[in-house]
Design an enzyme around this catalytic site. Structure first.
Site, PDB file in Angstrom:
ATOM      1  N   ASN A  12       0.870  -1.183   0.000  1.00  0.00           N
ATOM      2  CA  ASN A  12       0.000   0.000   0.000  1.00  0.00           C
ATOM      3  C   ASN A  12       0.905   1.230   0.000  1.00  0.00           C
ATOM      4  O   ASN A  12       1.545   1.526   0.998  1.00  0.00           O
ATOM      5  CB  ASN A  12      -0.882  -0.035   1.251  1.00  0.00           C
ATOM      6  CG  ASN A  12      -1.697   1.233   1.422  1.00  0.00           C
ATOM      7  OD1 ASN A  12      -1.812   2.038   0.500  1.00  0.00           O
ATOM      8  ND2 ASN A  12      -2.258   1.409   2.604  1.00  0.00           N
ATOM      9  N   TRP A  13       0.928   1.916  -1.142  1.00  0.00           N
ATOM     10  CA  TRP A  13       1.861   3.051  -1.269  1.00  0.00           C
ATOM     11  C   TRP A  13       1.311   4.325  -0.641  1.00  0.00           C
ATOM     12  O   TRP A  13       1.999   5.344  -0.605  1.00  0.00           O
ATOM     13  CB  TRP A  13       2.185   3.293  -2.746  1.00  0.00           C
ATOM     14  CG  TRP A  13       2.937   2.183  -3.413  1.00  0.00           C
ATOM     15  CD1 TRP A  13       3.194   0.928  -2.921  1.00  0.00           C
ATOM     16  CD2 TRP A  13       3.549   2.230  -4.709  1.00  0.00           C
ATOM     17  NE1 TRP A  13       3.921   0.195  -3.827  1.00  0.00           N
ATOM     18  CE2 TRP A  13       4.146   0.967  -4.938  1.00  0.00           C
ATOM     19  CE3 TRP A  13       3.646   3.193  -5.703  1.00  0.00           C
ATOM     20  CZ2 TRP A  13       4.829   0.663  -6.119  1.00  0.00           C
ATOM     21  CZ3 TRP A  13       4.319   2.896  -6.874  1.00  0.00           C
ATOM     22  CH2 TRP A  13       4.913   1.646  -7.075  1.00  0.00           C
ATOM     23  N   LYS A  14       0.069   4.318  -0.221  1.00  0.00           N
ATOM     24  CA  LYS A  14      -0.559   5.500   0.405  1.00  0.00           C
ATOM     25  C   LYS A  14      -0.337   6.735  -0.472  1.00  0.00           C
ATOM     26  O   LYS A  14      -0.292   6.619  -1.681  1.00  0.00           O
ATOM     27  CB  LYS A  14      -0.016   5.684   1.829  1.00  0.00           C
ATOM     28  CG  LYS A  14      -0.093   4.395   2.641  1.00  0.00           C
ATOM     29  CD  LYS A  14       0.135   4.607   4.099  1.00  0.00           C
ATOM     30  CE  LYS A  14       0.106   3.272   4.812  1.00  0.00           C
ATOM     31  NZ  LYS A  14       0.201   3.394   6.255  1.00  0.00           N
ATOM     32  N   HIS A  27      -9.236   0.583   5.065  1.00  0.00           N
ATOM     33  CA  HIS A  27      -7.949   0.832   5.723  1.00  0.00           C
ATOM     34  C   HIS A  27      -8.172   1.749   6.936  1.00  0.00           C
ATOM     35  O   HIS A  27      -9.002   2.647   6.894  1.00  0.00           O
ATOM     36  CB  HIS A  27      -6.960   1.473   4.743  1.00  0.00           C
ATOM     37  CG  HIS A  27      -5.568   1.499   5.281  1.00  0.00           C
ATOM     38  ND1 HIS A  27      -5.152   2.463   6.173  1.00  0.00           N
ATOM     39  CD2 HIS A  27      -4.526   0.656   5.107  1.00  0.00           C
ATOM     40  CE1 HIS A  27      -3.899   2.216   6.507  1.00  0.00           C
ATOM     41  NE2 HIS A  27      -3.490   1.128   5.879  1.00  0.00           N
ATOM     42  N   GLU A  77      -6.662   4.182   8.045  1.00  0.00           N
ATOM     43  CA  GLU A  77      -6.532   5.629   7.787  1.00  0.00           C
ATOM     44  C   GLU A  77      -7.809   6.174   7.156  1.00  0.00           C
ATOM     45  O   GLU A  77      -8.187   7.317   7.404  1.00  0.00           O
ATOM     46  CB  GLU A  77      -5.298   5.887   6.911  1.00  0.00           C
ATOM     47  CG  GLU A  77      -4.024   5.701   7.719  1.00  0.00           C
ATOM     48  CD  GLU A  77      -2.817   5.242   6.919  1.00  0.00           C
ATOM     49  OE1 GLU A  77      -2.821   5.376   5.679  1.00  0.00           O
ATOM     50  OE2 GLU A  77      -1.871   4.741   7.549  1.00  0.00           O
ATOM     51  N   GLU A  97      -5.100  -5.556  10.511  1.00  0.00           N
ATOM     52  CA  GLU A  97      -4.089  -4.528  10.730  1.00  0.00           C
ATOM     53  C   GLU A  97      -4.354  -3.824  12.056  1.00  0.00           C
ATOM     54  O   GLU A  97      -5.149  -2.873  12.114  1.00  0.00           O
ATOM     55  CB  GLU A  97      -4.129  -3.499   9.599  1.00  0.00           C
ATOM     56  CG  GLU A  97      -3.856  -4.082   8.232  1.00  0.00           C
ATOM     57  CD  GLU A  97      -3.295  -3.024   7.298  1.00  0.00           C
ATOM     58  OE1 GLU A  97      -2.165  -3.181   6.848  1.00  0.00           O
ATOM     59  OE2 GLU A  97      -3.988  -2.017   7.061  1.00  0.00           O
ATOM     60  N   GLY A 124       2.563   1.896  10.809  1.00  0.00           N
ATOM     61  CA  GLY A 124       3.453   3.048  10.660  1.00  0.00           C
ATOM     62  C   GLY A 124       4.133   3.460  11.954  1.00  0.00           C
ATOM     63  O   GLY A 124       4.720   4.534  12.035  1.00  0.00           O
ATOM     64  N   SER A 150       3.753  -2.560  10.292  1.00  0.00           N
ATOM     65  CA  SER A 150       5.215  -2.507  10.457  1.00  0.00           C
ATOM     66  C   SER A 150       5.921  -3.814  10.093  1.00  0.00           C
ATOM     67  O   SER A 150       6.876  -4.206  10.762  1.00  0.00           O
ATOM     68  CB  SER A 150       5.573  -2.066  11.882  1.00  0.00           C
ATOM     69  OG  SER A 150       5.062  -0.773  12.137  1.00  0.00           O
ATOM     70  N   GLY A 204       3.005  -1.314   4.308  1.00  0.00           N
ATOM     71  CA  GLY A 204       2.976   0.122   4.056  1.00  0.00           C
ATOM     72  C   GLY A 204       4.377   0.638   3.766  1.00  0.00           C
ATOM     73  O   GLY A 204       4.886   0.522   2.649  1.00  0.00           O
ATOM     74  N   GLY A 205       5.016   1.190   4.783  1.00  0.00           N
ATOM     75  CA  GLY A 205       6.323   1.841   4.617  1.00  0.00           C
ATOM     76  C   GLY A 205       7.343   1.025   3.835  1.00  0.00           C
ATOM     77  O   GLY A 205       8.013   1.545   2.928  1.00  0.00           O
TER      78      GLY A 205
END
Ligand code: PEP
Length: 250
Positions: free
Chosen positions: A9-11, A95, A97, A167, A173, A213, A234-235
């Site tokens: 997920n590149w956000k 998600h 967010e 998640e 994150g 993470s 993610g990151g």
């Protein structure tokens, strides 16, 4: 048999040029011989170019969100039909967010799921408890409610298009990861919850991804757990080398 899946997920990262660079890097570095399905989710504006770029690869493209309505006066929104029309057949829904910053309630998410399924899209359905829920020992209840209210209206036949992504919000994150044992405990609970509502075959066949993470250093141990079928990253999905190492760990 359920699939192994690693999704990135590149956000809200990577402009057009950076998207191409990362995709090229991934094509170079990702292992060819891995059995997992690999998915990347760039931003809306870069989805079409990502689909073109990855046409002859085994990497699928997902959207990070979509609107629940077919079309209409919803300025700034993107429909399922629009995604399908550029070759995007997978969408991330729910998600944390989106839930936290864009007020996406379980009811809205349930609608999004229905719309995506109507368009034959694969849904990566995200859910997970907040830190306070875990501290209060409410994490199983929270997850059960999110599944019931956001997803359990679907029919048995729809499950072939569903991927679950657990998640825990406190691990997203933050650098804090659920321990492999915590992940396994919750994934087993999720599978049981699906089993109670939809039966054994669906419960055994659905892929349940862990997100929060995941890094090259911890992926192997998390993925080794029997009810963890891959990851939503993610990151670490923003660096081809890290993402490739995570894919290799499956
Ligand atoms: C995510 O946002 O889905 C996620 C898992 O992020 P990170 O890997 O950076 O914790």
């Amino acid at each position: 048999m359920r699939k192994k899946i690693v999704a990135g997920n590149w956000k809200m990262h990577k402009n057009a040029e950076e998207t191409e660079d990362l995709l090229n890097d991934l094509i170079d570095k990702l292992p060819n011989d891995v059995e997992a399905q690999i998915i990347v989710a760039p931003t809306f504006v870069n989805l079409a170019s990502a689909v073109d770029h990855l046409e002859f690869t085994n990497i699928a493209v997902a959207a990070q969100n979509m609107h629940q309505t077919e079309a209409g006066a919803f300025t700034g929104e993107i429909s399922a039909d629009m995604l399908k029309s550029i070759g995007v057949n997978t969408v991330i829904i729910g998600h944390s967010e989106r839930r936290a910053y864009f007020n996406e309630t379980d009811a809205i998410l349930a609608n999004k799921v229905s719309t995506a399924l109507k368009h034959d899209m694969v849904v990566i359905f995200c859910f997970g408890e907040e830190l306070k829920d875990r501290q209060d020992n409410q994490h199983f209840n929270v997850v059960e409610n999110q599944l019931r209210d956001g997803l359990f209206h679907i029919e048995n036949k729809d499950w072939e298009l569903i991927v679950l992504a657990y998640e825990p919000v406190w691990a997203i994150g933050t650098g804090e990861t659920a321990s492999p044992e915590q992940a396994q405990e919750m994934h087993e609970f999720i599978r049981e919850t699906v089993r109670k509502r939809y039966g054994n075959t669906i419960a055994e066949d659905v892929s349940i991804l862990y997100g929060g993470s995941v890094k090259p250093e911890n992926a192997g141990e998390i993925f080794s757990k029997p009810d963890v079928d891959g990851g939503l990253i993610g990151g670490a999905a923003l660096k081809a080398e890290d993402f490739s190492k995570i894919v290799s760990a499956i």
